[in-house]
Design an enzyme around this catalytic site. Structure first.
Site, PDB file in Angstrom:
ATOM      1  N   CYS A 195      30.777 -17.836   6.370  1.00 54.74           N
ATOM      2  CA  CYS A 195      30.221 -16.373   7.167  1.00 54.74           C
ATOM      3  C   CYS A 195      30.244 -16.567   8.550  1.00 54.74           C
ATOM      4  O   CYS A 195      30.554 -15.527   9.196  1.00 54.74           O
ATOM      5  CB  CYS A 195      28.873 -15.896   6.378  1.00 54.74           C
ATOM      6  SG  CYS A 195      27.621 -17.360   6.617  1.00 54.74           S
ATOM      7  N   HIS A 253      22.802 -15.971   5.969  1.00 51.69           N
ATOM      8  CA  HIS A 253      24.083 -15.115   6.116  1.00 51.69           C
ATOM      9  C   HIS A 253      24.222 -14.503   7.234  1.00 51.69           C
ATOM     10  O   HIS A 253      23.462 -14.479   8.203  1.00 51.69           O
ATOM     11  CB  HIS A 253      24.056 -14.363   5.073  1.00 51.69           C
ATOM     12  CG  HIS A 253      25.221 -13.623   5.025  1.00 51.69           C
ATOM     13  ND1 HIS A 253      26.529 -14.050   4.959  1.00 51.69           N
ATOM     14  CD2 HIS A 253      25.583 -11.996   5.237  1.00 51.69           C
ATOM     15  CE1 HIS A 253      27.409 -13.279   4.740  1.00 51.69           C
ATOM     16  NE2 HIS A 253      26.940 -11.951   4.979  1.00 51.69           N
ATOM     17  N   ASP A 276      29.933  -6.644   8.758  1.00 51.59           N
ATOM     18  CA  ASP A 276      29.983  -7.903   8.015  1.00 51.59           C
ATOM     19  C   ASP A 276      31.560  -7.978   7.589  1.00 51.59           C
ATOM     20  O   ASP A 276      31.979  -7.427   6.417  1.00 51.59           O
ATOM     21  CB  ASP A 276      29.095  -7.755   6.804  1.00 51.59           C
ATOM     22  CG  ASP A 276      28.944  -9.233   6.224  1.00 51.59           C
ATOM     23  OD1 ASP A 276      29.699 -10.146   6.530  1.00 51.59           O
ATOM     24  OD2 ASP A 276      27.988  -9.584   5.381  1.00 51.59           O
TER      25      ASP A 276
END
Length: 595
Positions: A195, A253, A276
């Site tokens: 991530c 995250h 994202d």
């Protein structure tokens, strides 16, 4: 009247890019900043141009939908080519340096190639070009193109812990190596990303395209697969966390926010938008997320474009923790506070520190201090876990279990404590350490039990930057069979590298400078590994050397560099210890002055 014939147009590239502070982005194409004046020279053949009788019309079509008024914020969120990524847990943040590298040679051209190779451009180039004036459109395209899930995107994700046919995500130090590797391999996906790598590369691309962008970390980030805003966690009767169900909570995250106006949403939702690129769920048939207006998340406007419900659940979901045996639920507790416990980013320069932006996403509740888990108080017994000191690689983990009898009678209890190794993004596997014992506790009495886990018991075999431990205790009332659970997940801090710059207040462009990397071996055994040093604008190539350091020895290595860009830059050193499966890091900001 004789006609004017256009001879040539001089875009005054050098002068304009110096004024616009884009001189490092491209040597072949004029790159301009929105909202700033520029000059060009147009030469004609034929008669002289008469400005009294004639009018020359120069038409430029663009928008200022991403223009930030503050010069300081523009410097941080567009021009700054280095930053910090935050990992770990809220009580013990890990500060990870990253080089965005948007000024490195060829990077802007590669970023433009992402747009050209996108499914949208391949389907209809004209429509794609017309839509590029919209940062909302650009954000969705880049969010999809940074991952390779369903297009010719940049990075392939891998959370398996097996990276032999690629690069361990923890080993990347900047975006340029990744983007160049993608371009040099005819746009094959680069192996591998997780991530923070996806987010950091997207930040590079968006900044190179002139869109203000920052990297965000959400601690205790919920992945709600069924959109019920609830995450279910399951534990055995001895407190071992079980891998049951599709929902999960990542210890952290990482995504990005880009600053833009949102005319598609009406008034009030301009500003920071969540994007994202980590491939988790599809949005309109592609693995991407956003732009989701942060204000819409805060206001729970879950019908707002794009993907607001997913982001909202990431920071606000409730957690239901259940102790089970043979498929039967023995007890349940509900936690409304742990998800989205801290949402943060890097402060604008010159600070190299964390900025807490949790309140921009959610209504902030009072946080539990002192590194103690919230005390669970059922009818008869309360229990909590507390670390006695910050866990450091090579040292024992010391913690206490605090048990309180809330009743006016003596109780016989069974205590089950266990620890599991885990990666940040999924549930742990079997316990590597456990302790079980019985104890009596008097009326209204509080008992504290100390435990220690040795380094040999928790050290890992694979190289991991995110060494984490999941700790749990179950207290069972022997008579009533009532059970109460307390959990705590935490990271283990690595020793740091130190970097000092000789004459750091007089670092001059195009003049050789010396930095010294220092590391003191804290272990009682010899360590060896590879030292890497990088620095965009400071080092032409990555420095690499093999090191062997004796127990308690202090190692010093000089690094010579010649800066070729002015402004604030960053040196980043990393040391991968081969036998200890550990990566040590250090960084130093450098202000380069003109000659």
């Amino acid at each position: 009247m004789d006609e004017l014939k256009l001879r040539n147009v001089n875009l005054q590239q050098v002068q304009n890019q110096l004024r616009h502070k884009t001189d490092g982005l491209s040597s072949s194409t004029l790159v301009l900043r929105r909202g700033q004046p520029f000059t060009i020279l147009i030469n004609f053949d034929g008669r002289p141009f008469d400005p009294v009788k004639e009018k020359l019309v120069f038409r430029v079509i663009l928008g200022d939908s991403v223009f930030m008024q503050s010069e300081g914020l523009r410097n941080e969120y567009i021009r700054n080519d280095f930053g910090l990524l935050f990992k770990g847990c809220p009580e013990n943040l890990l500060c990870r340096p990253w080089s965005f590298d948007q000024y490195e040679k060829g990077i802007l051209d590669i970023c433009m190639k992402l747009l050209e190779l996108s499914p949208q451009s391949q389907a209809n180039t004209r429509t794609d070009l017309m839509n590029r004036s919209s940062p909302v459109y650009i954000g969705r395209v880049i969010s999809a193109m940074v991952n390779s899930q369903d297009d010719k995107g940049v990075l392939m994700g891998n959370w398996s812990g097996k990276y032999k046919d690629g690069v361990n995500p923890s080993m990347w130090t900047g975006s340029a190596d990744i983007l160049r590797k993608w371009a040099e391999t005819q746009f094959s996906p680069v192996k591998y990303g997780q991530c923070w790598v996806f987010a950091a590369v997207m930040c590079t691309v968006m900044r190179a395209l002139g869109i203000p962008t920052r990297v965000i970390t959400n601690f205790n980030s919920a992945h709600d697969t069924n959109e019920n805003m609830v995450i279910e966690e399951y534990f055995s009767e001895n407190g071992e966390k079980l891998s049951i169900g599709r929902d999960s909570i990542w210890n952290f995250h990482v995504w990005v926010e880009s600053w833009m106006k949102r005319p598609d949403l009406g008034g009030g939702y301009d500003g920071w938008q969540v994007l994202d690129p980590t491939p988790q769920e599809m949005s309109a048939g592609m693995y991407r997320c956003g732009p989701a207006a942060v204000k819409a998340v805060h206001e729970r406007k879950v019908n707002t474009l794009y993907d607001v419900p997913f982001v909202y659940a990431s920071v606000n979901a409730d957690v239901h923790r259940m102790i089970i045996r043979d498929g039967k639920i023995l007890s349940t507790s509900i936690d409304k506070d742990s998800v989205g416990a801290l949402i943060c980013t890097k402060r604008p320069c010159p600070a190299m520190a964390m900025q807490d932006i949790t309140s921009e996403y959610k209504t902030v509740m009072a946080q539990t201090g002192g590194g103690t888990t919230p005390r669970v108080v059922p009818k008869g017994v309360g229990v909590s876990l507390q670390l006695l000191k910050e866990p450091v690689v090579g040292e024992n983990i010391s913690f206490i279990v605090i048990i309180t009898n809330n009743m006016l009678m003596t109780k016989l209890l069974r205590k089950h404590v266990n620890a599991q190794n885990k990666e940040y993004n999924h549930n742990p596997t079997g316990a590597f350490w456990e302790a079980h014992d019985d104890l009596k506790i008097g009326p209204n009495e509080t008992v504290t039990v100390k435990h220690e886990i040795s380094f040999n018991e928790y050290k890992l075999k694979e190289t991991m930057e995110d060494c984490m431990v999941s700790l749990a205790v179950v207290i069972e009332d022997v008579k009533s069979q009532e059970r109460v659970l307390a959990t705590k997940e935490f990271n283990i801090t690595n020793p740091a590298l130190n970097i000092q710059i000789q004459n750091e207040n007089s670092v001059i462009m195009n003049t050789q400078q010396v930095a010294t990397v220092t590391f003191t071996n804290p272990f009682n055994f010899v360590v060896s590994g590879d030292l890497f040093v990088v620095g965009s604008g400071l080092l032409e190539e990555r420095v690499q050397m093999r090191l062997t350091v004796q127990p308690r020895e202090t190692m010093r290595r000089p690094i010579r560099f010649i800066p070729w860009m002015t402004g604030d830059k960053m040196l980043h050193a990393s040391l991968e210890l081969k036998d200890q499966s550990t990566i040590l890091r250090g960084f130093k900001t450098v202000t380069v002055q003109a000659a």
